[in-house]
Design a protein around this motif. Structure first.
Motif, PDB file in Angstrom:
ATOM      1  N   UNK A 233      75.760 152.693  71.238  1.00  0.00           N
ATOM      2  CA  UNK A 233      74.825 152.441  70.146  1.00  0.00           C
ATOM      3  C   UNK A 233      75.596 152.396  68.836  1.00  0.00           C
ATOM      4  N   UNK A 234      75.364 151.345  68.050  1.00  0.00           N
ATOM      5  CA  UNK A 234      75.947 151.270  66.708  1.00  0.00           C
ATOM      6  C   UNK A 234      74.816 150.949  65.737  1.00  0.00           C
ATOM      7  N   UNK A 249      83.438 146.026  66.526  1.00  0.00           N
ATOM      8  CA  UNK A 249      83.870 147.316  67.055  1.00  0.00           C
ATOM      9  C   UNK A 249      83.192 147.629  68.385  1.00  0.00           C
ATOM     10  N   UNK A 253      84.550 148.664  72.152  1.00  0.00           N
ATOM     11  CA  UNK A 253      84.163 149.908  72.816  1.00  0.00           C
ATOM     12  C   UNK A 253      83.709 149.643  74.240  1.00  0.00           C
TER      13      UNK A 253
ATOM     14  N   UNK B 314      86.455 152.383  63.759  1.00  0.00           N
ATOM     15  CA  UNK B 314      86.711 151.903  65.108  1.00  0.00           C
ATOM     16  C   UNK B 314      86.714 153.049  66.120  1.00  0.00           C
ATOM     17  N   UNK B 317      83.212 154.268  66.758  1.00  0.00           N
ATOM     18  CA  UNK B 317      82.416 153.366  67.582  1.00  0.00           C
ATOM     19  C   UNK B 317      82.856 153.433  69.038  1.00  0.00           C
ATOM     20  N   UNK B 318      84.172 153.501  69.253  1.00  0.00           N
ATOM     21  CA  UNK B 318      84.667 153.577  70.631  1.00  0.00           C
ATOM     22  C   UNK B 318      84.105 154.805  71.325  1.00  0.00           C
ATOM     23  N   UNK B 320      81.216 156.081  70.593  1.00  0.00           N
ATOM     24  CA  UNK B 320      79.761 156.014  70.587  1.00  0.00           C
ATOM     25  C   UNK B 320      79.138 157.108  69.714  1.00  0.00           C
TER      26      UNK B 320
END
Lengths: 364, 352
Positions: A233-234, A249, A253, B314, B317-318, B320
């Protein structure tokens, strides 16, 4: 029209200088085209409804006939992105359909105290009804209540007040329902396509807004129905640039994604750009809001679906305010009075029904 | 801008040395001498960046360390990086510019109007690039003239530009997102050369040009001189007003370049581009080690500052993690990086 004099003056001065710096550029073709089309369409609708009078199939009564002229005040947030811009144009468009509406549009602002002052001006002017899309529902509740006490019916659009007494009628999109629609659709996709162990990603809007939290909750709850969870989730900021940034990004991921739900089609342009940049198209992309761009992508097969959150609710707000001020009810209902609360449905638009909804799509 | 402290510092050192050392007397101890070099002062930042990379590698493994991901980080940092390099000049020169985000928005909108796109279709997409840079330079010129000759405080002049440039962008674009139709433009800037994205190459070119300009030319020395002590600079024969105006034009050009890069990345021009770039750029410049009061500037520090923030996003986000946690971490990083720098500088001063 939404700028203060000072700001306009600055803009004008600056524009003059900037024109000297580079050659004149303009958006005129687009401007005239769409504006002319819009007005033509609107005029067409209003003419035909006026001609048809009461006997048109859908109308059912003479509610659209010219009544007492009413003054309606409209105030909304600064239209800094496509959806809010569409809110404004749909409100003014609805008012233009009726000869008996004198619409006063307050300058759009993102500052609650500024908006409170604007509503106070409406109260002092003694308008017949106020349509309010608050920058912050809770912050505008008190002044809306004062308007109600002064005998001015308030129509609350989209972002809810914190008190029942602050609005005569509330009309809003269903944010939780949007999440549920998207989640249910995702579950359906998983079942239909037989995806085992799917990777589901969510690109939210501004995370601090209650509406974003509602959407995410609905999505989560609906996914739970088919034993799925959001894997990545972003959160973006409803802008193209932020959509591109967070998606780039996100794609790093998760090397493989099956389904993405993106809350907002405005930022969706950036999401799409990030997918293109990374050369990724393995996932099914579900959008939100229902912009014209998104609908075109659905037609082209680049996007799976989008969940509607129509900006036309402002137009409905204006229409409801007119009925309230003229003391009319909603003609399709038996009730004499306008209902207290209207929650719009959040249908899913996909390749099967996109033609039907194309007209509701707003240019972002 | 010209507080007593900076005045004395600038008085002690010649402008040419200002970029390379904080004190004129070179310390004898080799460790201390190393720390007083540009690299030494950036040590705190490099440590912070390495720590982030270690955390990234430990938590996300190969997903973090892959070449693809590193290029993603660089590509995301490139746009704000170009703006930050321009900002380094303005801040070193004792000014500040709050309007960079708005200028990026206006440039991107102006360069993607139907009229411009039509002209680009008739001639070449270079028209769009030229328009964006010209609009940026024009805005910068207005800022510069207001600050240097109109004697408006930089904070206020650029605040006015912030409001009006974004407003004008909204008027021109009618608050809509303008999609770029010229695929050649997107393909060129979105593509790669020798495996490196064109956007990253532009960032590197701008950074190298900026470094040379600031450290190896009279223009750079004048910039640091007027930032350190404008009165002394004037007495030394530098045309302070003209130099100041040129710094804002330079930043405007950087904003124009950034707008082109953003247009290529997002395939659009819109008035919402570049939201809060002013704060991101100022944060990157200041944690990089450029003095907010002017008189000292470091391009390498700025680049490291940008990379730290981009890598942070970054890594989050990686893993989460949500944006609120990210915002808290960003704040801590700013303070930690500045404290680390001060410790390095403090050790230097006590032993030197």
């Amino acid at each position: 029209m939404k700028n203060t004099r000072t700001r306009s003056a600055l803009v004008a001065a600056f524009a003059g200088l900037a024109l000297v710096v580079t050659g004149c550029t303009s958006n005129d073709p687009q401007t005239t085209d769409t504006a002319a089309d819009d007005t033509a369409n609107d005029a067409g609708t209003s003419d035909s409804t006026a001609d048809d009078g009461g006997d048109a199939a859908g109308a059912g009564s003479g509610n659209d006939e010219v009544g007492d002229t009413v003054v309606i005040g409209f105030s909304g947030p600064a239209a800094d992105h496509g959806w809010l811009a569409a809110i404004n144009s749909s409100a003014t468009g609805a008012a233009e359909q009726y000869e008996d509406i004198d619409l006063r549009v307050a300058e759009g602002t993102n500052d609650p105290s500024q908006q409170i002052a604007l509503v106070e001006t409406f109260i002092n002017d003694g308008v017949d009804a106020i349509v309010l899309l608050p920058t912050d529902g809770a912050a505008l509740t008190e002044v809306a209540m004062r308007a109600m006490q002064a005998g001015i019916p308030v129509v609350n659009v989209d972002r809810e007040f914190s008190s029942e007494f602050a609005a005569r009628t509330t009309i809003l999109g269903d944010n939780y329902g949007m999440g549920v629609s998207a989640g249910t659709y995702a579950c359906q996709l998983i079942e239909d396509e037989g995806i085992s162990d799917p990777v589901i990603a969510e690109i939210a809007g501004i995370d601090s807004l209650p509406l974003t939290q509602d959407r995410s909750q609905g999505f989560e709850d609906a996914l739970a129905e088919c034993d799925q969870t959001v894997d990545n989730r972003v959160a973006a900021e409803f802008t193209v640039e932020s959509g591109e940034r967070v998606t780039s990004n996100l794609l790093q991921a998760a090397p493989e994604i099956d389904i993405i739900w993106n809350h907002d089609d405005d930022q969706g342009v950036g999401v799409m750009a990030a997918l293109d940049n990374a050369g990724r198209d393995e996932m099914k992309l579900i959008g939100g809001a229902g912009s014209a761009n998104a609908m075109r992508w659905i037609q082209e097969g680049r996007m799976e679906a989008t969940v509607l959150y129509p900006p036309t609710q402002a137009a409905d707000g204006i229409k409801l305010a007119r009925l309230l001020a003229q003391g009319k009810g909603m003609s399709d209902l038996v009730q004499v009075e306008v209902p207290r609360r209207i929650v719009l449905n959040a249908p899913v638009v996909n390749a099967d029904n996109v033609e039907e909804y194309m007209d509701l799509g707003f240019e972002s | 801008m010209s507080s007593d402290i900076t005045a004395t510092t600038a008085g002690e050192q010649s402008p040419s040395e200002a970029a390379d050392s904080t004190q004129s007397a070179a310390p004898a101890n080799p460790v201390v001498r190393f720390l007083s070099t540009g690299f030494g002062r950036n040590l705190g930042l490099i440590i912070a960046l390495l720590l982030l990379c270690v955390v990234g590698f430990a938590t996300a493994g190969d997903r973090f360390a892959s070449a693809d991901n590193l290029l993603t980080i660089l590509r995301l940092g490139s746009v704000i990086g170009v703006v930050s390099i321009g900002m380094t000049f303005v801040i070193s020169g004792g000014g500040i510019d709050l309007s960079v985000g708005a200028i990026v928005a206006l440039s991107s909108v102006w360069a993607t109007t139907l009229a411009t796109q039509q002209m680009a279709a008739d001639l070449h997409w270079v028209v769009m690039v030229f328009t964006a840079i010209a609009v940026g330079a024009g805005c910068g010129l207005i800022n510069g003239l207001l600050v240097a000759y109109g004697r408006v405080a930089p904070f206020i002049a650029t605040l006015a530009m912030l409001a009006s440039a974004r407003g004008l962008a909204e008027i021109i674009a009618q608050r809509r997102t303008q999609i770029i139709r010229d695929r050649d433009f997107i393909t060129f800037f979105g593509g790669s050369a020798f495996g490196i994205p064109v956007l990253v190459i532009i960032f590197v070119l701008v950074a190298v040009t900026g470094w040379v300009l600031l450290n190896r030319t009279t223009f750079g020395r004048r910039t640091l001189a007027i930032g350190g002590n404008p009165e002394a600079a004037r007495l030394a024969g530098i045309r302070v007003q003209r130099q100041t105006a040129m710094l804002y034009v330079l930043l405007g050009v950087a904003c124009g370049i950034a707008a082109v890069m953003l247009m290529a990345r997002t395939t659009t021009g819109t008035s919402t581009h570049g939201m809060l770039y002013e704060l991101d750029a100022i944060a990157a410049v200041v944690i990089g080690g450029t003095l907010l009061s002017g008189g000292r500037g470091t391009i390498v520090g700025t680049v490291l500052g940008v990379l730290i923030f981009t890598t942070l996003t970054n890594v989050f986000t990686l893993n989460n993690l949500d944006t609120s946690t990210q915002a808290v971490a960003k704040g801590i990083i700013i303070v930690a990086a500045v404290l680390l720098q001060q410790r390095v500088a403090g050790r230097h001063q006590s032993s030197g």
